[in-house]
Design an enzyme around this catalytic site. Structure first.
Site, PDB file in Angstrom:
ATOM      1  N   TYR A 100      -7.964   0.845   6.514  1.00 30.84           N
ATOM      2  CA  TYR A 100      -6.914   1.871   6.438  1.00 30.84           C
ATOM      3  C   TYR A 100      -7.582   3.198   6.118  1.00 30.84           C
ATOM      4  O   TYR A 100      -8.478   3.270   5.276  1.00 30.84           O
ATOM      5  CB  TYR A 100      -5.909   1.506   5.344  1.00 30.84           C
ATOM      6  CG  TYR A 100      -4.849   2.561   5.079  1.00 30.84           C
ATOM      7  CD1 TYR A 100      -4.863   3.305   3.896  1.00 30.84           C
ATOM      8  CD2 TYR A 100      -3.849   2.817   5.988  1.00 30.84           C
ATOM      9  CE1 TYR A 100      -3.897   4.268   3.641  1.00 30.84           C
ATOM     10  CE2 TYR A 100      -2.873   3.791   5.745  1.00 30.84           C
ATOM     11  CZ  TYR A 100      -2.909   4.514   4.558  1.00 30.84           C
ATOM     12  OH  TYR A 100      -1.957   5.477   4.318  1.00 30.84           O
ATOM     13  N   ASP A 154     -15.772   6.161   6.268  1.00 33.13           N
ATOM     14  CA  ASP A 154     -14.661   6.527   5.385  1.00 33.13           C
ATOM     15  C   ASP A 154     -15.001   5.999   3.990  1.00 33.13           C
ATOM     16  O   ASP A 154     -14.793   4.832   3.692  1.00 33.13           O
ATOM     17  CB  ASP A 154     -13.358   5.931   5.906  1.00 33.13           C
ATOM     18  CG  ASP A 154     -12.187   6.302   4.991  1.00 33.13           C
ATOM     19  OD1 ASP A 154     -11.026   6.041   5.379  1.00 33.13           O
ATOM     20  OD2 ASP A 154     -12.422   6.843   3.897  1.00 33.13           O
ATOM     21  N   LYS A 206     -10.283  10.452  -3.814  1.00 32.81           N
ATOM     22  CA  LYS A 206     -10.162   9.667  -5.041  1.00 32.81           C
ATOM     23  C   LYS A 206     -11.093  10.123  -6.170  1.00 32.81           C
ATOM     24  O   LYS A 206     -10.796  11.090  -6.864  1.00 32.81           O
ATOM     25  CB  LYS A 206     -10.328   8.174  -4.703  1.00 32.81           C
ATOM     26  CG  LYS A 206      -9.223   7.673  -3.740  1.00 32.81           C
ATOM     27  CD  LYS A 206      -9.295   6.208  -3.495  1.00 32.81           C
ATOM     28  CE  LYS A 206      -8.413   5.803  -2.321  1.00 32.81           C
ATOM     29  NZ  LYS A 206      -7.064   5.387  -2.704  1.00 32.81           N
TER      30      LYS A 206
HETATM   31  P1  KE4 Z   1      -4.816   9.332   0.745  1.00 34.58           P
HETATM   32  O1  KE4 Z   1      -4.205  10.116   1.878  1.00 34.58           O
HETATM   33  O2  KE4 Z   1      -3.868   8.251   0.235  1.00 34.58           O
HETATM   34  O3  KE4 Z   1      -5.373  10.213  -0.368  1.00 34.58           O
HETATM   35  O4  KE4 Z   1      -6.099   8.574   1.311  1.00 34.58           O
HETATM   36  C1  KE4 Z   1      -5.968   7.759   2.454  1.00 34.58           C
HETATM   37  C2  KE4 Z   1      -7.113   6.752   2.463  1.00 34.58           C
HETATM   38  C3  KE4 Z   1      -8.183   6.970   3.295  1.00 34.58           C
HETATM   39  N1  KE4 Z   1      -9.235   6.104   3.343  1.00 34.58           N
HETATM   40  C4  KE4 Z   1      -9.259   5.004   2.551  1.00 34.58           C
HETATM   41  C5  KE4 Z   1     -10.424   4.071   2.640  1.00 34.58           C
HETATM   42  C6  KE4 Z   1      -8.178   4.740   1.670  1.00 34.58           C
HETATM   43  O5  KE4 Z   1      -8.214   3.618   0.897  1.00 34.58           O
HETATM   44  C7  KE4 Z   1      -7.090   5.623   1.613  1.00 34.58           C
HETATM   45  C8  KE4 Z   1      -5.884   5.390   0.713  1.00 34.58           C
HETATM   46  N2  KE4 Z   1      -5.921   4.200  -0.082  1.00 34.58           N
HETATM   47  C9  KE4 Z   1      -4.618   3.676  -0.458  1.00 34.58           C
HETATM   48  C10 KE4 Z   1      -4.804   2.375  -1.226  1.00 34.58           C
HETATM   49  N3  KE4 Z   1      -5.753   1.487  -0.710  1.00 34.58           N
HETATM   50  C11 KE4 Z   1      -3.853   4.662  -1.259  1.00 34.58           C
HETATM   51  C12 KE4 Z   1      -2.664   4.084  -2.000  1.00 34.58           C
HETATM   52  C13 KE4 Z   1      -1.355   4.434  -1.357  1.00 34.58           C
HETATM   53  O6  KE4 Z   1      -1.281   4.494  -0.088  1.00 34.58           O
HETATM   54  O7  KE4 Z   1      -0.370   4.629  -2.113  1.00 34.58           O
END
Ligand code: KE4
Length: 430
Positions: free
Chosen positions: A143, A238, A266
């Site tokens: 993801y 990523d 993060k």
């Molecule tokens: P954000 O747009 O949520 O800041 O990041 C997206 C993203 C991009 N790449 C990786 C590898 C990620 O894990 C994420 C977002 N992670 C999720 C949980 N695994 C965020 C939690 C959520 O969607 O509420």
């Protein structure tokens, strides 16, 4: 037990879709209603009803130091006294760019944005601009945020192009994204043969965290690197989760592989909204205003997020931090595995450093298909039983748990003891 959370959830459900501001928070994968949090401190969360939890979700990864680290709070207070946002450049953005480049030698130029989603969608736009190609390759179970091109599921055949994985994603756009199984060498070779010299980018979580935690098979990333090099495809790591998490220099330091572009998030915001993308100067110099590839953001490089990120990275650079994270992660993983064995529960614990997932399956778990073999109903019962014992795991089998520098050995022992009881409780059925 959680009356205030329940009342707040009723209100929230009339105001926000699903009562939450991000789907996974809604507890739909584990049943029950989401817990509303009032505060965090160190390794602990306290909910609005006063219940305390040892936190292994840690805001989905950013809080590698735990909640409210005193030095991070102090750094934020100092910035607050000077202003919160200027929409202009600030010295601290330069400092953070230097730290990112020092940690990630492949990142010769970097652009700060406000989320991981922004980082990945911008990196993809840049790769398409630089190559003049439209197709992209991603991996099932990975993801990368919710950009249209990335909400795409695998087509019928391994090498057939994608189908929308959400309403609202144009079919014409989804067809430009090919999704292949993670860790699958044959599918990788077939994709690059069938679409030879046609991929603008290959986007991968070098250590997957969004199907649960799945490490790359030996030589998988190396093969991806050589195929992308041979065919002029931009390789994007990523590292939104893994950056500064599995090593100070992320997965690319751990595995010694340099991508063309890297996305971050993060940890670099220390719990405040942030993202970043960066890589080869020859690519990044195409980004506006240096070049024609447009990308912008009102709060990009926000002084508060940058201050929290800088202080977090400074603390991570201190001696022994990653050894401590490794020891805590190993202690939790082995404790869970031992508890499952004695309770005769099928469990596979995947771990790299301070990120891990207990998969409720005999395993091994090496890709999305094997992760889907999990007994998710068992996980849901286990999650809820642990929650009632004051242990907060991510509310989904297909997410990654984390430990932080704020966790003590006693916190891990408490979680392991609670898990041993919960394996038995959850084993008794719903
Ligand atoms: P954000 O747009 O949520 O800041 O990041 C997206 C993203 C991009 N790449 C990786 C590898 C990620 O894990 C994420 C977002 N992670 C999720 C949980 N695994 C965020 C939690 C959520 O969607 O509420």
């Amino acid at each position: 037990m959680r009356q205030k959370s329940e009342e707040l959830f009723r209100q929230a459900s009339e105001l926000m879709p699903g009562g939450v501001n991000s789907p996974v928070r809604a507890f739909r994968a584990v049943g029950g209603e989401p817990v509303f949090m009032a505060s965090g401190r160190g390794a602990y969360l306290t909910d609005v009803d006063g219940n305390q939890y040892v936190d292994f979700m840690l805001s989905w990864g950013p809080l590698i130091l735990g909640h409210c680290h005193p030095e991070v709070v102090e750094a934020l207070a100092a910035v607050l006294a000077t202003g919160t946002s200027f929409g202009a450049s600030t010295p601290s953005e330069v400092e953070l760019a230097v730290e990112i480049r020092n940690a990630f030698p492949s990142v010769e130029r970097v652009r700060l944005v406000n989320s991981g989603t922004e980082a990945t969608l911008s990196a993809l736009r840049l790769a398409r601009a630089a190559t003049g190609r439209d197709k992209i390759l991603k991996f099932e179970g990975c993801y990368h945020g919710h950009a249209d091109s990335l909400l795409v599921k695998a087509g019928s055949g391994v090498a057939t192009l994608g189908l929308p994985d959400s309403p609202g994603v144009p079919k014409a756009l989804a067809e430009l994204t090919l999704t292949v199984p993670y860790n699958n060498f044959e599918a990788l070779e077939e994709a690059f043969q069938t679409h030879r010299n046609q991929f603008a980018a290959a986007l991968v979580e070098p250590i997957a965290g969004n199907m649960g935690m799945v490490p790359p098979r030996p030589r998988f990333l190396e093969r991806l690197r050589s195929l992308t090099e041979e065919q002029g495809t931009v390789l994007i790591f990523d590292e939104v989760i893994t950056g500064f998490r599995v090593a100070y220099g992320g997965a690319q330091e751990l595995y010694g592989i340099q991508p063309d572009l890297t996305t971050l998030g993060k940890v670099i915001g220390g719990g405040l909204p942030v993202g970043a993308y960066g890589g080869k100067a020859s690519l990044m110099e195409r980004v506006a205003p240096a070049g024609p590839v447009y990308q912008a953001g009102t709060l990009s490089g926000n002084p508060l997020a940058v201050a929290a990120g800088l202080k977090t990275l400074e603390i991570l650079r201190r001696p022994g931090t990653y050894a401590r994270l490794e020891a805590l992660g190993a202690k939790l993983a082995s404790g869970l595995a031992e508890g499952a064995t004695s309770a005769k529960v099928s469990l596979t614990v995947n771990r790299v450093g301070s990120m891990l997932t207990p998969f409720f399956t005999a395993g091994p778990v090496t890709d999305y298909a094997s992760a889907r073999e999990c007994d998710t109903a068992f996980f849901a019962r286990f999650f809820r039983a642990l929650l009632d014992k004051g242990i907060y795991l991510p509310p989904s089998q297909f997410e990654t748990a984390f430990v932080s520098l704020a966790h003590s050995d006693e916190d891990i022992d408490k979680a392991v003891r609670a898990a041993a009881e919960c394996f038995k409780e959850a084993g008794k059925g719903s």
